[in-house]
Design a protein around this motif. Structure first.
Motif, PDB file in Angstrom:
ATOM      1  N   MET A 149       9.494   4.818 -31.975  1.00 43.96           N
ATOM      2  CA  MET A 149      10.178   3.511 -31.399  1.00 43.96           C
ATOM      3  C   MET A 149      10.094   2.459 -32.340  1.00 43.96           C
ATOM      4  O   MET A 149      11.005   1.543 -31.792  1.00 43.96           O
ATOM      5  CB  MET A 149       9.336   3.175 -29.885  1.00 43.96           C
ATOM      6  N   TYR A 150       9.450   2.241 -33.232  1.00 43.18           N
ATOM      7  CA  TYR A 150       9.428   0.997 -33.900  1.00 43.18           C
ATOM      8  C   TYR A 150       9.933   1.352 -35.519  1.00 43.18           C
ATOM      9  O   TYR A 150       9.620   0.429 -36.129  1.00 43.18           O
ATOM     10  CB  TYR A 150       7.991   0.490 -33.959  1.00 43.18           C
ATOM     11  N   ARG A 151      10.906   2.307 -35.621  1.00 44.48           N
ATOM     12  CA  ARG A 151      10.933   2.639 -37.164  1.00 44.48           C
ATOM     13  C   ARG A 151      12.443   2.628 -37.117  1.00 44.48           C
ATOM     14  O   ARG A 151      13.214   3.191 -36.185  1.00 44.48           O
ATOM     15  CB  ARG A 151      10.643   3.836 -37.699  1.00 44.48           C
ATOM     16  N   ASN A 152      13.162   2.143 -37.906  1.00 42.23           N
ATOM     17  CA  ASN A 152      14.742   1.992 -38.205  1.00 42.23           C
ATOM     18  C   ASN A 152      15.350   3.142 -38.336  1.00 42.23           C
ATOM     19  O   ASN A 152      16.432   3.503 -37.916  1.00 42.23           O
ATOM     20  CB  ASN A 152      15.030   1.082 -39.507  1.00 42.23           C
ATOM     21  N   ASP A 153      14.522   4.103 -38.892  1.00 37.12           N
ATOM     22  CA  ASP A 153      15.359   5.673 -39.149  1.00 37.12           C
ATOM     23  C   ASP A 153      15.354   6.410 -37.882  1.00 37.12           C
ATOM     24  O   ASP A 153      15.910   7.497 -37.874  1.00 37.12           O
ATOM     25  CB  ASP A 153      14.767   6.403 -40.341  1.00 37.12           C
ATOM     26  N   THR A 154      14.506   6.028 -36.751  1.00 38.29           N
ATOM     27  CA  THR A 154      14.472   6.921 -35.651  1.00 38.29           C
ATOM     28  C   THR A 154      14.972   6.296 -34.325  1.00 38.29           C
ATOM     29  O   THR A 154      14.905   6.784 -33.478  1.00 38.29           O
ATOM     30  CB  THR A 154      12.956   7.381 -35.680  1.00 38.29           C
ATOM     31  N   GLU A 155      15.021   4.910 -34.444  1.00 40.56           N
ATOM     32  CA  GLU A 155      15.345   4.012 -33.143  1.00 40.56           C
ATOM     33  C   GLU A 155      16.693   3.318 -33.424  1.00 40.56           C
ATOM     34  O   GLU A 155      16.801   2.795 -34.717  1.00 40.56           O
ATOM     35  CB  GLU A 155      14.288   3.228 -32.936  1.00 40.56           C
ATOM     36  N   GLY A 156      17.460   3.150 -32.536  1.00 43.58           N
ATOM     37  CA  GLY A 156      18.694   2.558 -32.752  1.00 43.58           C
ATOM     38  C   GLY A 156      18.815   1.167 -32.628  1.00 43.58           C
ATOM     39  O   GLY A 156      19.942   0.221 -32.909  1.00 43.58           O
ATOM     40  N   GLY A 157      17.516   0.491 -32.350  1.00 44.08           N
ATOM     41  CA  GLY A 157      17.314  -0.847 -32.385  1.00 44.08           C
ATOM     42  C   GLY A 157      15.849  -1.266 -31.776  1.00 44.08           C
ATOM     43  O   GLY A 157      15.090  -0.251 -31.860  1.00 44.08           O
ATOM     44  N   GLY A 158      15.445  -2.413 -31.700  1.00 42.66           N
ATOM     45  CA  GLY A 158      14.269  -2.951 -31.357  1.00 42.66           C
ATOM     46  C   GLY A 158      14.194  -3.056 -30.067  1.00 42.66           C
ATOM     47  O   GLY A 158      14.564  -1.908 -29.071  1.00 42.66           O
ATOM     48  N   MET A 159      13.645  -3.988 -29.493  1.00 43.60           N
ATOM     49  CA  MET A 159      12.979  -4.228 -27.976  1.00 43.60           C
ATOM     50  C   MET A 159      14.258  -4.182 -27.059  1.00 43.60           C
ATOM     51  O   MET A 159      14.135  -3.519 -26.141  1.00 43.60           O
ATOM     52  CB  MET A 159      12.350  -5.638 -28.089  1.00 43.60           C
ATOM     53  N   LEU A 160      15.521  -4.782 -27.436  1.00 46.73           N
ATOM     54  CA  LEU A 160      16.587  -4.626 -26.596  1.00 46.73           C
ATOM     55  C   LEU A 160      16.895  -3.335 -26.401  1.00 46.73           C
ATOM     56  O   LEU A 160      17.210  -2.727 -25.118  1.00 46.73           O
ATOM     57  CB  LEU A 160      17.725  -5.564 -27.278  1.00 46.73           C
ATOM     58  N   HIS A 161      17.121  -2.443 -27.289  1.00 48.88           N
ATOM     59  CA  HIS A 161      17.308  -0.917 -27.340  1.00 48.88           C
ATOM     60  C   HIS A 161      16.295  -0.147 -26.573  1.00 48.88           C
ATOM     61  O   HIS A 161      16.862   0.780 -25.572  1.00 48.88           O
ATOM     62  CB  HIS A 161      17.741  -0.509 -28.706  1.00 48.88           C
TER      63      HIS A 161
END
Length: 241
Positions: free
Chosen positions: A53-65
């Motif tokens: 959930m907190y890595r750029n390669d596996t999550e489409g965004g940060g807290m908002l996403h």
């Protein structure tokens, strides 16, 4: 032909169902605004920075996403229409989430019905805080509602004639515990309803299109944050005729 329901459960909470009914019955009047806040523990304090959930390669965004999408879907449910335009700011004041993902996002929205919305969300609380910091406030021309999302209490006030004998009401819910998703039976009921839809070959009440619309509004928010300007949300046409 595949049946899909996204993991946005909050509209199925008994308090959310009651509030939607009250809104649709016109008890709160013309919609004016809806605001939510969701503040969680810092990444690195309680949340493992190595999680997907907190890595750029596996999550489409940060807290908002990741968590903000839940509130955006719930707000859309109450408004009964799409977001027209957004203006947003995102940042990394804590900084333990992987770049370029954000650990705070503040989004202002205009809905197609003319009402406004706002979201304040972030991984901001330090380790040991241990509390809960979420809320939703809906305001209409004739009343308002206040709900600490997930809690068994909904406060509603209406100046509508039908409520003249009791203009302010506190609705209490007895939430039955259950071993499984959400640890409450209403969460199980949500999943059971989806299974029933699949068996009956019905389109789920919450489907992939709903998730797409939430993600498209999030994309617009990220564009607004990058460019520093107000952005009209571009929605994918699903007309297959």
């Amino acid at each position: 032909g595949v049946k899909v329901t996204p993991g946005y459960p909050w509209r199925f909470h008994p308090a959310a169902q009651d509030l939607k009914r009250i809104i649709d019955e016109g008890k709160l009047g013309k919609p004016l605004s809806v605001e939510t806040r969701q503040i969680a523990e810092q990444v690195g304090a309680v949340r493992d920075p190595g999680h997907f959930m907190y890595r750029n390669d596996t999550e489409g965004g940060g807290m908002l996403h990741m968590l903000g999408g839940h509130h955006l879907e719930l707000m859309r449910f109450f408004m009964g229409c799409e977001v027209k335009s957004v203006q947003a700011m995102v940042g990394r004041p804590v900084g333990n989430i992987e770049e370029p993902l954000e650990d705070i996002a503040i989004v202002a929205m205009e809905y197609e019905n003319g009402a406004f919305g706002s979201v304040h969300t972030g991984y901001l609380h330090p380790k040991g805080w241990g509390g809960k910091d979420v809320c939703l406030v809906y305001r209409g021309m004739e009343g308002w509602a206040d709900w600490e999302i997930g809690e068994p209490t909904l406060e509603v006030k209406s100046t509508a004639r039908e409520w003249s004998g009791s203009s302010e009401r506190t609705l209490q819910y007895s939430l039955e515990p259950y071993t499984g998703y959400m640890s409450l039976k209403w969460g199980l009921d949500w999943l059971q309803n989806f299974v029933d839809d699949v068996i009956a070959d019905r389109e789920p009440s919450l489907n992939a299109v709903d998730a797409l619309r939430v993600l498209e509004s999030i994309d617009a928010a990220y564009e607004s944050a990058r460019t520093g300007r107000r952005v009209e949300v571009e929605y994918t046409s699903l007309d297959t005729s």
